[in-house]
Enzyme design. Sequence first.
Site, PDB file in Angstrom:
ATOM      1  N   GLY A  77       0.637  -1.346   0.080  1.00 45.41           N
ATOM      2  CA  GLY A  77       0.074   0.074   0.063  1.00 45.41           C
ATOM      3  C   GLY A  77       0.775   1.251  -0.075  1.00 45.41           C
ATOM      4  CD  GLU A 131       0.644   0.975   6.576  1.00 46.92           C
ATOM      5  OE1 GLU A 131       1.129   0.757   5.638  1.00 46.92           O
ATOM      6  OE2 GLU A 131      -0.018   0.082   7.458  1.00 46.92           O
ATOM      7  CG  ASP A 132      -1.731   1.466   3.224  1.00 45.79           C
ATOM      8  OD1 ASP A 132      -1.755   1.530   4.190  1.00 45.79           O
ATOM      9  OD2 ASP A 132      -2.137   0.537   2.497  1.00 45.79           O
ATOM     10  CG  ASP A 160      -9.134   0.771   9.330  1.00 40.15           C
ATOM     11  OD1 ASP A 160     -10.018   1.364  10.175  1.00 40.15           O
ATOM     12  OD2 ASP A 160      -9.639  -0.222   8.492  1.00 40.15           O
ATOM     13  N   GLY A 206      -5.063   0.387  13.682  1.00 40.23           N
ATOM     14  CA  GLY A 206      -3.855   0.798  14.134  1.00 40.23           C
ATOM     15  C   GLY A 206      -2.958  -0.532  14.573  1.00 40.23           C
ATOM     16  CB  THR A 227      -0.732  -2.446  10.220  1.00 38.27           C
ATOM     17  OG1 THR A 227      -1.778  -3.171  10.035  1.00 38.27           O
ATOM     18  CG2 THR A 227       0.259  -2.726   9.224  1.00 38.27           C
ATOM     19  CE  LYS A 276     -10.471   3.562   6.373  1.00 39.70           C
ATOM     20  NZ  LYS A 276     -10.867   2.187   5.990  1.00 39.70           N
ATOM     21  CG  ASP A 329      -5.454  -3.494  -2.381  1.00 38.59           C
ATOM     22  OD1 ASP A 329      -5.244  -2.850  -1.199  1.00 38.59           O
ATOM     23  OD2 ASP A 329      -5.740  -4.478  -2.344  1.00 38.59           O
ATOM     24  NE  ARG A 373      -1.748  -3.306  -4.442  1.00 38.43           N
ATOM     25  CZ  ARG A 373      -1.903  -3.184  -3.178  1.00 38.43           C
ATOM     26  NH1 ARG A 373      -2.000  -2.294  -2.396  1.00 38.43           N
ATOM     27  NH2 ARG A 373      -2.160  -4.462  -2.526  1.00 38.43           N
TER      28      ARG A 373
HETATM   29  P1  IMP Z   1      -5.100  -1.472  10.310  1.00 41.16           P
HETATM   30  O1  IMP Z   1      -4.067  -2.344  10.921  1.00 41.16           O
HETATM   31  O2  IMP Z   1      -6.298  -1.639  10.454  1.00 41.16           O
HETATM   32  O3  IMP Z   1      -4.545   0.147  10.789  1.00 41.16           O
HETATM   33  O4  IMP Z   1      -4.733  -1.509   8.935  1.00 41.16           O
HETATM   34  C1  IMP Z   1      -3.921  -1.006   7.942  1.00 41.16           C
HETATM   35  C2  IMP Z   1      -3.964  -1.763   6.804  1.00 41.16           C
HETATM   36  O5  IMP Z   1      -5.146  -2.140   6.347  1.00 41.16           O
HETATM   37  C3  IMP Z   1      -3.272  -0.880   5.807  1.00 41.16           C
HETATM   38  O6  IMP Z   1      -2.207  -0.803   5.780  1.00 41.16           O
HETATM   39  C4  IMP Z   1      -4.122  -1.178   4.725  1.00 41.16           C
HETATM   40  O7  IMP Z   1      -3.361  -2.058   3.715  1.00 41.16           O
HETATM   41  C5  IMP Z   1      -5.521  -1.836   4.867  1.00 41.16           C
HETATM   42  N1  IMP Z   1      -6.605  -0.803   4.859  1.00 41.16           N
HETATM   43  C6  IMP Z   1      -7.272  -0.327   5.929  1.00 41.16           C
HETATM   44  N2  IMP Z   1      -8.271   0.469   5.320  1.00 41.16           N
HETATM   45  C7  IMP Z   1      -8.270   0.543   4.071  1.00 41.16           C
HETATM   46  C8  IMP Z   1      -8.882   1.266   3.004  1.00 41.16           C
HETATM   47  O8  IMP Z   1      -9.765   2.012   3.205  1.00 41.16           O
HETATM   48  N3  IMP Z   1      -8.533   1.160   1.649  1.00 41.16           N
HETATM   49  C9  IMP Z   1      -7.330   0.237   1.304  1.00 41.16           C
HETATM   50  N4  IMP Z   1      -6.737  -0.567   2.410  1.00 41.16           N
HETATM   51  C10 IMP Z   1      -6.989  -0.135   3.893  1.00 41.16           C
HETATM   52 MG    MG Z   2      -1.067  -1.721   4.291  1.00 40.08          MG
END
Ligand code: IMP
Ligand code: MG
Length: 190
Positions: A49, A106-107, A110, A112, A114, A138, A166, A172
């Site tokens: 991402g 990082e992209d 969401d 957190g 990751t 977000k 994506d 992407r």
């Molecule tokens: P987290 O661990 O929930 O913060 O998620 C982070 C990962 O989920 C990011 O690195 C993205 O790869 C993926 N992700 C979360 N939300 C989205 C979105 O709206 N579009 C695309 N990828 C997302």
């Molecule tokens: Mg990601």
Amino acid sequence: MAQKLPYGIKRILFTEDEIQKRVKQIASEINKTYKDEKEPLVLIGVLKGSFMFLADIAKYLTVPHIVDFIALSSYGKSSTTKSTGNVRMIMDTREDLFGRNVLVVEDILDTGYTLAFINTILKARGIKSLKNAVLLEKNIKHEADIKIDYLGFECDNYWVVGEGLDYKEMFRTLPYIAELDIDKLNKEEK
Ligand code: IMP
Ligand code: MG
């Protein structure tokens, strides 16, 4: 005339110009922060991402830097748009990070989970410093408590694509960030 958007894209949230403008601002903040460092900064992109955001930032960096990547998987097979909190490392960095200044790119933030996982792993490697640059946050309450050092934009809790992000590996490489028309795509699949 309104731009014709690809099938499955609802609307543009951030245009290519807006992204590039913000990327330049972030790069200039990074340049200021690391200007007195002798050792090159290690940019670590989280695949896949972050690849466009990382490339865009790196073009405007004047401080010495190198690029490396890690790959993680955070979403279970059962769902493509819901985090399971089950983060796994699929590919590690090539560089030895001991004693280095590290900037994780990082992209999106969401839940957190990751970034929390990445922080834990990297901090155990005797690095000199750790910061992050995140393209999108977000605006929801994150499950893990993460401090973002360089943020691109905040967005509402839609599924967003483009500039590296994506949906099932699609969209992407769109040069803008857009909201996905998830209802339309889900209907098609049924
Ligand atoms: P987290 O661990 O929930 O913060 O998620 C982070 C990962 O989920 C990011 O690195 C993205 O790869 C993926 N992700 C979360 N939300 C989205 C979105 O709206 N579009 C695309 N990828 C997302
Ligand atoms: Mg990601």
